[in-house]
Design a protein around this motif. Structure first.
Motif, PDB file in Angstrom:
ATOM      1  N   ALA A  24       0.829  -1.208   0.000  1.00 50.56           N
ATOM      2  CA  ALA A  24       0.000   0.000   0.000  1.00 50.56           C
ATOM      3  C   ALA A  24       0.867   1.262   0.000  1.00 50.56           C
ATOM      4  O   ALA A  24       0.608   2.207  -0.749  1.00 50.56           O
ATOM      5  CB  ALA A  24      -0.943  -0.002   1.202  1.00 50.56           C
ATOM      6  N   LEU A  25       1.911   1.279   0.841  1.00 55.07           N
ATOM      7  CA  LEU A  25       2.793   2.443   0.895  1.00 55.07           C
ATOM      8  C   LEU A  25       3.476   2.672  -0.448  1.00 55.07           C
ATOM      9  O   LEU A  25       3.488   3.792  -0.965  1.00 55.07           O
ATOM     10  CB  LEU A  25       3.843   2.285   1.991  1.00 55.07           C
ATOM     11  CG  LEU A  25       4.908   3.393   2.023  1.00 55.07           C
ATOM     12  CD1 LEU A  25       4.290   4.757   2.286  1.00 55.07           C
ATOM     13  CD2 LEU A  25       5.980   3.061   3.041  1.00 55.07           C
ATOM     14  N   LEU A  37       6.501  10.245   2.540  1.00 54.67           N
ATOM     15  CA  LEU A  37       5.314  10.927   3.052  1.00 54.67           C
ATOM     16  C   LEU A  37       5.658  11.580   4.379  1.00 54.67           C
ATOM     17  O   LEU A  37       6.448  11.036   5.159  1.00 54.67           O
ATOM     18  CB  LEU A  37       4.173   9.924   3.293  1.00 54.67           C
ATOM     19  CG  LEU A  37       3.680   9.133   2.089  1.00 54.67           C
ATOM     20  CD1 LEU A  37       2.634   8.123   2.537  1.00 54.67           C
ATOM     21  CD2 LEU A  37       3.127  10.056   1.022  1.00 54.67           C
ATOM     22  N   ASP A  38       5.076  12.734   4.644  1.00 53.07           N
ATOM     23  CA  ASP A  38       5.278  13.380   5.936  1.00 53.07           C
ATOM     24  C   ASP A  38       4.626  12.567   7.050  1.00 53.07           C
ATOM     25  O   ASP A  38       5.183  12.436   8.131  1.00 53.07           O
ATOM     26  CB  ASP A  38       4.704  14.802   5.938  1.00 53.07           C
ATOM     27  CG  ASP A  38       5.518  15.733   5.058  1.00 53.07           C
ATOM     28  OD1 ASP A  38       6.750  15.556   4.984  1.00 53.07           O
ATOM     29  OD2 ASP A  38       4.919  16.622   4.431  1.00 53.07           O
ATOM     30  N   PHE A  58       6.038   0.219  10.637  1.00 54.90           N
ATOM     31  CA  PHE A  58       6.141   1.661  10.421  1.00 54.90           C
ATOM     32  C   PHE A  58       7.495   2.194  10.848  1.00 54.90           C
ATOM     33  O   PHE A  58       8.031   3.112  10.212  1.00 54.90           O
ATOM     34  CB  PHE A  58       4.989   2.391  11.105  1.00 54.90           C
ATOM     35  CG  PHE A  58       3.753   2.401  10.259  1.00 54.90           C
ATOM     36  CD1 PHE A  58       3.651   3.235   9.166  1.00 54.90           C
ATOM     37  CD2 PHE A  58       2.705   1.546  10.528  1.00 54.90           C
ATOM     38  CE1 PHE A  58       2.525   3.235   8.361  1.00 54.90           C
ATOM     39  CE2 PHE A  58       1.574   1.533   9.733  1.00 54.90           C
ATOM     40  CZ  PHE A  58       1.489   2.382   8.647  1.00 54.90           C
ATOM     41  N   ASN A  59       8.081   1.632  11.885  1.00 54.25           N
ATOM     42  CA  ASN A  59       9.435   2.035  12.274  1.00 54.25           C
ATOM     43  C   ASN A  59      10.419   1.732  11.145  1.00 54.25           C
ATOM     44  O   ASN A  59      11.310   2.533  10.850  1.00 54.25           O
ATOM     45  CB  ASN A  59       9.855   1.322  13.554  1.00 54.25           C
ATOM     46  CG  ASN A  59      11.199   1.800  14.046  1.00 54.25           C
ATOM     47  OD1 ASN A  59      11.409   2.980  14.287  1.00 54.25           O
ATOM     48  ND2 ASN A  59      12.128   0.865  14.189  1.00 54.25           N
ATOM     49  N   ILE A  67       8.648   7.334   5.217  1.00 55.78           N
ATOM     50  CA  ILE A  67       7.683   8.169   5.946  1.00 55.78           C
ATOM     51  C   ILE A  67       8.441   8.902   7.053  1.00 55.78           C
ATOM     52  O   ILE A  67       9.472   8.420   7.529  1.00 55.78           O
ATOM     53  CB  ILE A  67       6.504   7.361   6.547  1.00 55.78           C
ATOM     54  CG1 ILE A  67       6.967   6.378   7.605  1.00 55.78           C
ATOM     55  CG2 ILE A  67       5.715   6.657   5.449  1.00 55.78           C
ATOM     56  CD1 ILE A  67       5.846   5.689   8.374  1.00 55.78           C
ATOM     57  N   MET A  68       7.935  10.057   7.440  1.00 57.17           N
ATOM     58  CA  MET A  68       8.552  10.804   8.528  1.00 57.17           C
ATOM     59  C   MET A  68       7.917  10.441   9.872  1.00 57.17           C
ATOM     60  O   MET A  68       8.586  10.428  10.894  1.00 57.17           O
ATOM     61  CB  MET A  68       8.433  12.319   8.297  1.00 57.17           C
ATOM     62  CG  MET A  68       9.150  12.798   7.043  1.00 57.17           C
ATOM     63  SD  MET A  68      10.947  12.569   7.142  1.00 57.17           S
ATOM     64  CE  MET A  68      11.204  11.250   5.976  1.00 57.17           C
ATOM     65  N   SER A  69       6.612  10.157   9.855  1.00 56.32           N
ATOM     66  CA  SER A  69       5.909   9.750  11.077  1.00 56.32           C
ATOM     67  C   SER A  69       4.641   9.012  10.685  1.00 56.32           C
ATOM     68  O   SER A  69       4.266   8.989   9.519  1.00 56.32           O
ATOM     69  CB  SER A  69       5.575  10.973  11.936  1.00 56.32           C
ATOM     70  OG  SER A  69       4.755  11.872  11.237  1.00 56.32           O
ATOM     71  N   TRP A  70       4.004   8.394  11.672  1.00 51.44           N
ATOM     72  CA  TRP A  70       2.757   7.679  11.416  1.00 51.44           C
ATOM     73  C   TRP A  70       1.821   7.910  12.582  1.00 51.44           C
ATOM     74  O   TRP A  70       2.221   8.311  13.660  1.00 51.44           O
ATOM     75  CB  TRP A  70       2.996   6.200  11.148  1.00 51.44           C
ATOM     76  CG  TRP A  70       3.472   5.381  12.308  1.00 51.44           C
ATOM     77  CD1 TRP A  70       4.722   5.344  12.835  1.00 51.44           C
ATOM     78  CD2 TRP A  70       2.692   4.474  13.072  1.00 51.44           C
ATOM     79  NE1 TRP A  70       4.780   4.473  13.875  1.00 51.44           N
ATOM     80  CE2 TRP A  70       3.542   3.909  14.048  1.00 51.44           C
ATOM     81  CE3 TRP A  70       1.361   4.062  13.039  1.00 51.44           C
ATOM     82  CZ2 TRP A  70       3.106   2.976  14.969  1.00 51.44           C
ATOM     83  CZ3 TRP A  70       0.936   3.117  13.971  1.00 51.44           C
ATOM     84  CH2 TRP A  70       1.797   2.596  14.910  1.00 51.44           C
TER      85      TRP A  70
END
Length: 76
Positions: A24-25, A37-38, A58-59, A67-70
């Motif tokens: 998906a990502l 992605l931010d 996610f890590n 990604i920067m955060s989730w």
């Protein structure tokens, strides 16, 4: 998955499995034409995938710079 539809009916084709999150990502990054992605949100909690597995996935995305955060919403 496109428009919230599962990729397939198997556990890895829906929900928050590591494989589904990865696919998906990368699909999202490709559609947006960007490298990262931010923030990436999980809107629905997945009873079939442990919170620890989701957090580890996610890590890993953060460590890769994808990604920067989730975050989450709608989780119990």
């Amino acid at each position: 998955s496109k428009a919230g539809k599962p990729l397939d009916n198997e556990v890895n084709g829906q929900g928050l499995s590591r494989k589904h999150l990865y696919e998906a990502l990368h699909g999202t990054l490709k559609r947006l034409g960007t490298d990262y992605l931010d923030i990436y949100y999980c809107h629905r909690w997945d009873a079939n995938t442990s919170t620890e597995d989701v957090a580890l996935t996610f890590n890993h995305f953060i460590q890769q710079g994808k990604i920067m955060s989730w975050g989450t919403s709608g989780w119990p």
